[in-house]
Design a protein around this motif. Structure first.
Motif, mmCIF file in Angstrom:
data_model
loop_
_atom_site.group_PDB
_atom_site.id
_atom_site.type_symbol
_atom_site.label_atom_id
_atom_site.label_comp_id
_atom_site.label_asym_id
_atom_site.label_seq_id
_atom_site.Cartn_x
_atom_site.Cartn_y
_atom_site.Cartn_z
ATOM 1 N N PHE A 168 13.379 6.590 -1.194
ATOM 2 C CA PHE A 168 14.053 5.684 -0.260
ATOM 3 C C PHE A 168 13.020 4.858 0.516
ATOM 4 O O PHE A 168 13.204 3.659 0.739
ATOM 5 N N LEU A 169 11.939 5.518 0.925
ATOM 6 C CA LEU A 169 10.885 4.813 1.663
ATOM 7 C C LEU A 169 10.221 3.756 0.784
ATOM 8 O O LEU A 169 9.877 2.663 1.265
ATOM 9 N N PHE A 170 10.065 4.065 -0.511
ATOM 10 C CA PHE A 170 9.540 3.074 -1.464
ATOM 11 C C PHE A 170 10.438 1.845 -1.493
ATOM 12 O O PHE A 170 9.960 0.701 -1.454
ATOM 13 N N ASN A 171 11.739 2.064 -1.559
ATOM 14 C CA ASN A 171 12.675 0.933 -1.598
ATOM 15 C C ASN A 171 12.693 0.164 -0.281
ATOM 16 O O ASN A 171 12.845 -1.061 -0.292
ATOM 17 N N ASN A 220 7.358 -1.308 9.894
ATOM 18 C CA ASN A 220 7.989 -0.190 9.190
ATOM 19 C C ASN A 220 7.015 0.710 8.432
ATOM 20 O O ASN A 220 7.090 1.936 8.552
ATOM 21 N N PRO A 221 6.090 0.165 7.619
ATOM 22 C CA PRO A 221 5.175 1.077 6.900
ATOM 23 C C PRO A 221 4.306 1.908 7.830
ATOM 24 O O PRO A 221 3.970 3.049 7.513
ATOM 25 N N PHE A 222 3.972 1.373 8.992
ATOM 26 C CA PHE A 222 3.145 2.115 9.946
ATOM 27 C C PHE A 222 3.984 3.118 10.733
ATOM 28 O O PHE A 222 3.529 4.232 11.029
ATOM 29 N N MET A 274 18.690 6.769 4.231
ATOM 30 C CA MET A 274 17.603 7.632 4.693
ATOM 31 C C MET A 274 18.083 8.588 5.777
ATOM 32 O O MET A 274 17.635 9.742 5.854
ATOM 33 N N ALA A 275 19.009 8.148 6.623
ATOM 34 C CA ALA A 275 19.575 9.025 7.656
ATOM 35 C C ALA A 275 20.377 10.149 7.011
ATOM 36 O O ALA A 275 20.285 11.315 7.438
ATOM 37 N N GLY A 328 0.817 -1.212 0.000
ATOM 38 C CA GLY A 328 0.000 0.000 0.000
ATOM 39 C C GLY A 328 0.848 1.258 0.000
ATOM 40 O O GLY A 328 0.553 2.219 -0.720
ATOM 41 N N LEU A 329 1.925 1.264 0.804
ATOM 42 C CA LEU A 329 2.802 2.435 0.848
ATOM 43 C C LEU A 329 3.523 2.625 -0.487
ATOM 44 O O LEU A 329 3.681 3.771 -0.964
#
Length: 314
Positions: A67-70, A289-291, A122-123, A49-50
């Protein structure tokens, strides 16, 4: 290469392994099956979903959300490598051919190392956004983003190859019962009928590198971020900056804490402890992680509302 195959055939009589699973208590098998099936479904829906939200909403087409997609893609694949085979063990004897066991080990190592480095990337992205906002477009250009992403998957490939080749050097004579719910390095080492000293050294070096590099990068990035945030005059500004990093810190602590405990502790540690610690970063982490990244994220909330409206009015 031919010689290696001959040695493997001559010395290893084990052609398949039996995974004992999470527990041997019959009364717990069915409840645990439904529990982890539920976790798997939530993990798949959350990560997929994300990914869909990021693809469909152009205002999320930034390095942070790429980055969040990956990360979601890695967690999606990660869960699929581990959980279905675990679920099989709750309903019947879990027999795994030798080749399939090594395949699971390779992809497990590949995705867990990828996750370490994607969290590190991501950091750095958060450091660039908070500490150098005026130079962010240059610091995190498309070229830099793609180079960082290539580095993430390259480190995963190198680490997974090293671990899998290390296990290939082990010889399995008689024992084929793995006290685990997946094919992992420590339980396979315990089954070997030859010395595992070289293999243990390889694991310590590779895991050490893949923990040390991300940890140092994370520590430096967040030290600079904290100093920068503390210099912000308004309390509201500091709170907003901290909130953008809080989710990432939680995810990093979850993954690095459990994996370091698993691979950098003495090999004589309890196998039950290994299984419990592995649950956190192989099953629970990909679900959360997605939440973690979406519950307090206004951009994701806006994207979700827009997507739901489009679906409802189609």
């Amino acid at each position: 290469m031919t010689l290696g195959r001959m040695v493997f055939r001559n010395d290893s009589s084990v052609k398949e392994f039996i995974l004992l699973g999470l527990t041997q208590q019959p009364e717990l098998q069915l409840p645990l099956f439904f529990l982890f099936l539920g976790i798997y479904v939530v993990s798949m829906v959350g990560n997929l979903g994300l990914m869909v939200l990021i693809v469909l909403n152009t205002h999320l087409h930034t390095p942070m959300y790429y980055f969040l997609f990956n990360l979601s893609f890695i967690d999606f694949c990660y869960s699929t490598v581990i959980t279905p085979r675990m679920l099989v063990g709750f309903v019947k004897q879990n027999i795994v051919p030798h080749a399939e066991c090594l395949t699971q080990l390779f992809f497990f190592c590949f995705f867990v190392i990828d996750e370490c480095y994607i969290l590190t990337a991501m950091a750095y992205d958060r450091y660039a956004a908070i500490c150098k906002p005026l130079l962010y477009q240059v610091t995190m250009s498309h070229q830099v983003f793609h180079l960082m992403l290539a580095g993430v998957y390259l480190m995963g490939l190198l680490g997974a190859t090293a671990h899998t080749c290390g296990v290939l050097t082990l010889t399995f004579c008689d024992g084929n019962i793995i006290n685990h719910y997946m094919c992992d390095i420590p339980p396979l080492q315990k089954l070997s009928c030859t010395s595992t000293a070289t293999n243990e050294l390889e694991v310590f070096i590779v895991v050490g590198i893949n923990v040390l590099i991300p940890t140092l990068t994370l520590f430096i990035s967040y030290t600079l971020i904290i100093f920068n945030i503390l210099s912000i005059p308004s309390a509201e500004g500091r709170s907003k900056a901290f909130s953008t990093c809080g989710s990432h810190v939680i995810a990093v602590s979850f993954l690095f804490g459990a994996s370091a405990f698993m691979y950098l502790k003495p090999s004589r540690a309890s196998e039950d402890d290994d299984k419990i610690s592995a649950i956190f970063y192989t099953i629970v982490g990909p679900m959360l992680n997605p939440f973690i990244y979406s519950l307090r994220n206004k951009d994701v909330h806006i994207a979700l509302r827009r997507t739901l409206k489009k679906i409802m009015f189609v």
